[in-house]
Scaffold this motif. Structure first.
Motif, short mmCIF file in Angstrom:
data_model
loop_
_atom_site.label_atom_id
_atom_site.label_comp_id
_atom_site.label_asym_id
_atom_site.label_seq_id
_atom_site.Cartn_x
_atom_site.Cartn_y
_atom_site.Cartn_z
N GLN A 1 0.87 -1.18 0.00
CA GLN A 1 0.00 0.00 0.00
C GLN A 1 0.90 1.22 0.00
O GLN A 1 1.67 1.45 0.92
CB GLN A 1 -0.90 -0.02 1.24
N ILE A 2 0.80 1.99 -1.08
CA ILE A 2 1.66 3.16 -1.26
C ILE A 2 0.84 4.43 -1.04
O ILE A 2 -0.18 4.62 -1.68
CB ILE A 2 2.23 3.19 -2.70
N GLY A 3 1.30 5.27 -0.12
CA GLY A 3 0.60 6.55 0.08
C GLY A 3 -0.43 6.51 1.20
O GLY A 3 -1.28 7.39 1.27
N GLY A 4 -0.36 5.49 2.05
CA GLY A 4 -1.25 5.44 3.20
C GLY A 4 -2.64 4.96 2.84
O GLY A 4 -2.88 4.48 1.73
N ALA A 5 -3.56 5.13 3.77
CA ALA A 5 -4.92 4.67 3.54
C ALA A 5 -5.52 5.32 2.30
O ALA A 5 -6.31 4.70 1.58
CB ALA A 5 -5.79 4.97 4.77
N SER A 6 -5.13 6.56 2.03
CA SER A 6 -5.71 7.26 0.88
C SER A 6 -4.93 7.00 -0.40
O SER A 6 -5.20 7.59 -1.43
CB SER A 6 -5.77 8.76 1.16
N GLY A 7 -3.94 6.11 -0.31
CA GLY A 7 -3.13 5.80 -1.48
C GLY A 7 -3.68 4.62 -2.27
O GLY A 7 -4.87 4.32 -2.22
N ILE A 8 -2.78 3.96 -2.99
CA ILE A 8 -3.22 2.84 -3.81
C ILE A 8 -2.52 1.56 -3.40
O ILE A 8 -1.43 1.57 -2.84
CB ILE A 8 -2.97 3.10 -5.31
N CYS A 9 -3.19 0.45 -3.71
CA CYS A 9 -2.66 -0.85 -3.31
C CYS A 9 -2.10 -1.56 -4.53
O CYS A 9 -2.81 -1.77 -5.52
CB CYS A 9 -3.78 -1.66 -2.67
N ILE A 10 -0.83 -1.90 -4.45
CA ILE A 10 -0.14 -2.43 -5.63
C ILE A 10 0.11 -3.93 -5.49
O ILE A 10 0.68 -4.37 -4.49
CB ILE A 10 1.16 -1.65 -5.84
N PRO A 11 -0.34 -4.71 -6.48
CA PRO A 11 -0.16 -6.15 -6.43
C PRO A 11 1.22 -6.56 -6.95
O PRO A 11 1.91 -5.77 -7.59
CB PRO A 11 -1.25 -6.67 -7.36
N ALA B 1 3.91 5.74 -8.93
CA ALA B 1 3.24 5.49 -7.65
C ALA B 1 3.73 6.53 -6.65
O ALA B 1 4.87 6.50 -6.23
CB ALA B 1 3.55 4.08 -7.17
N SER B 2 2.83 7.43 -6.29
CA SER B 2 3.23 8.56 -5.46
C SER B 2 2.89 8.31 -3.99
O SER B 2 1.92 7.63 -3.67
CB SER B 2 2.51 9.82 -5.96
N THR B 3 3.72 8.84 -3.11
CA THR B 3 3.43 8.69 -1.68
C THR B 3 3.95 9.87 -0.89
O THR B 3 4.97 10.47 -1.24
CB THR B 3 4.06 7.39 -1.11
N GLY B 4 3.24 10.21 0.16
CA GLY B 4 3.75 11.18 1.11
C GLY B 4 4.77 10.54 2.03
O GLY B 4 5.37 11.19 2.86
#
Ligand SMILES: Cc1cc2nc3c(=O)[nH]c(=O)nc-3n(C[C@H](O)[C@H](O)[C@H](O)COP(=O)(O)O)c2cc1C
Ligand code: FES
Lengths: 157, 397
Positions: free
Chosen positions: B272-282, B295-298
């Protein structure tokens, strides 16, 4: 509330008005300090604070109700918060919470009848590298498990 | 000293590299304001709080505003689940954060800085306060900083009270003004109408901490790290199923696979990238890069191994959003409840695929119609987890 208790609060509120600029921008620090001393912000004191800051008491109550860490009802002498975000959940925080619920017979958000303990769930303390984590009266505990958590809580006064 | 605040043995290209306390402030105050702006622009530094807005633009707009008062706010609300890099900066590298604020203040013409520290980090407050006082007695904070008669700047700390949404910059400002932390409409942006209506720079802790290094070593030097559109280094808060959870300073553009190797993750199912509000990458997409372009993340990177159920992850996140929505706007207040209901329907095997598709559409609507970033991003995990883990989730009953 009796007059002695009211006087104590009145005195403290006027101290706070000297400590901070007595305007609305100081509302949160005032509420935080007040709560630290008296545990929660009772209706009488909400009105005092509102009067001093020249805002409507409903505004004060509305602010208190917005923030998870501000209380307008009595809470326990100790506040135990356990992280329930996913990393901690997968590391066992649910089992720890269940053990607390069972041992002290309270649900999250409740206080024990003897007033010793308020138990809450929190979303991520930012200690996910030391998960599961718990906060007791503002102090943090890392990498807890069922046994260590219960021990810490039982030793509270 | 309390071991919480001891600097660990960390290494990294920028933030975790050598730094001489006070050196950047000294240098900045001998530099023309416009030259600092140019240097920051050349560095390509973008906001580290999640949105990635160019720092030079934010500062330039604030600097250009004509106003008797301006403010610099350090956003230390770090509420995104799985993020803890600001905690490390504040407790191990406080001078970088404070000096970044001073330089921001000097550049845009502000005299006051405020650190908005989340309540969950209240144990860091006294330590930070002691650092502020240290800087004051060193002449690096307060009146006539570094002997410059025309520059005063001071910093105060304010505590939050447990509300995720207060990390959103306009909600943060509302909170500082003594209100409920409800986001404002944007525009107007804080650079024009910020704290108490004055032009205000709001920057993340890590953004500000990067500034002193850029001042010392130059924008060009900084720009060499990372990728074209995501320049510099990034702190990643890595947690979950890996041997070495912690904060890593790496260059933008690192692939998920490389990061997983570094942190000792095995048998990984999803990241999971970017926390709960991010996206989940398989797993099939682990070659993707972490950057603003891809894939962006804080900062949040949560690792889940093959023993984990993705429906548990999704349920946890949707519960989070229903609790943390401020309730001001309908798409977010009702939408998150509906998405969570959908998750529970799937759990109880009481759903139709048609209805789940409807919910995904609702999610797309929330992204457009919600007032602030919370409701605009909260459908991300719902959509990405259900899309990427269809077989596991819909074949599970
Ligand atoms: C719901 C929500 C929560 C946010 N939480 C944070 C936070 O905890 N810390 C942070 O720096 N930015 C947070 N942001 C982003 C801020 O609104 C803002 O973009 C950021 O502080 C700008 O600083 P930067 O450009 O240096 O990243 C959040 C945004 C939203 C929508
Ligand atoms: S997940 Fe529990 S502290 Fe972050």
């Amino acid at each position: 509330m009796n007059d002695i208790e009211k006087n104590k609060r009145r005195e403290f509120v006027s101290e706070l008005m000297n400590k901070y600029v007595p305007d609305r921008t100081s509302l949160l620090p005032i509420l935080q300090d007040f709560q630290e001393k008296f545990g929660y912000i009772d209706e009488y004191s909400q009105q005092l604070i509102a009067f001093e800051l020249d805002i409507h008491p409903v505004e004060v109550n509305s602010v208190i109700s917005f923030y998870a860490f501000l209380y307008d009802k009595p809470v326990g002498r100790n506040i135990v918060r356990i992280c329930k975000n996913i990393v901690c959940e997968f590391n066992g925080s649910k089992e720890i919470s269940d053990a607390v619920i069972k041992e002290f017979k309270i649900n999250p958000g409740e206080t024990t009848p003897d007033g010793k303990l308020t138990f809450e769930h929190v979303n991520c303390f930012g200690l996910c590298d030391k998960s599961p984590s718990m906060m007791v009266n503002g102090e943090i505990f890392e990498n807890i498990n069922k046994e260590s958590a219960l021990k810490i809580i039982k030793e509270l006064k | 000293m309390n071991k919480l605040f001891e600097r660990k043995n960390r290494t990294g290209p920028v933030l975790f590299s050598e730094y001489e306390k006070g050196s950047a402030v000294k240098k900045a105050l001998l530099t023309d304001r416009d030259d600092i702006l140019l240097e920051i622009r050349e560095s390509g530094l973008r906001g580290r709080g999640g949105a990635g807005f160019p720092v030079s633009v934010k500062w330039m707009l604030t600097a250009a505003a004509n106003s008797p008062q301006k403010f610099v706010i350090c956003n230390a609300d770090e509420g995104e689940p799985g993020t803890f890099k600001d905690r490390v900066l504040l407790s191990e590298y406080p001078e970088l954060v404070l000096e970044g604020m001073i330089i921001a203040g000097y550049t845009v013409g502000a005299r006051k800085g405020i650190i908005y520290l989340r309540a969950e980090y209240s144990y860091i407050k006294d330590f930070l306060q002691s650092k502020i006082e240290e800087m004051r007695s060193d002449g690096n904070l307060g009146k006539n900083i570094c002997g410059r008669k025309d520059f005063d700047f001071d910093i105060s700390i304010r505590l939050g009270s447990g509300a995720y949404v207060c990390g959103e910059e306009t909600a943060l400002i509302e909170s500082l003004e003594g209100h409920r932390g409800e986001p404002r409409n944007r525009p107007p942006f804080p650079v024009n109408t910020g704290y108490l209506g004055f032009p205000t720079v709001v920057n993340n802790v890590e953004t500000l901490a990067s500034v002193p290094h850029i001042i010392n070593k130059g924008g060009e030097w900084y720009h060499k790290f990372g990728t074209g559109k995501s320049s510099g280094s990034k702190l990643f808060s890595v947690s979950g199923d890996c041997r070495y959870p912690g904060v890593y300073e790496l260059q933008w553009g690192i692939t998920i696979k490389e990061l997983l190797d570094l942190c000792g993750a095995e048998n990984t199912k999803a990241v999971q990238i970017g926390g709960a509000s991010g996206i989940c990458i398989p797993e099939s997409e682990f070659s993707r890069q972490i950057s603003f372009e891809d894939a962006s993340t804080g900062g949040s990177v949560m690792v889940f191994n093959k023993n984990r159920k993705m429906i548990d992850v999704l349920q946890n996140f949707m519960e989070f959003f229903t609790e943390e929505s401020c309730g001001q706007c309908t798409p977010c207040r009702i939408g998150n409840v509906k998405l969570l209901e959908g998750v529970n329907m799937i759990r109880n095997n009481e759903y139709s695929l048609e209805y789940i598709e409807k919910l995904k559409e609702l999610g797309e609507t929330m992204k457009i119609a919600s007032k602030c970033g919370l409701g605009q991003t909260s459908p991300n995990p719902f959509i990405s987890i259900l899309n990427n883990f269809k077989d596991e989730i819909f074949g599970m009953n």
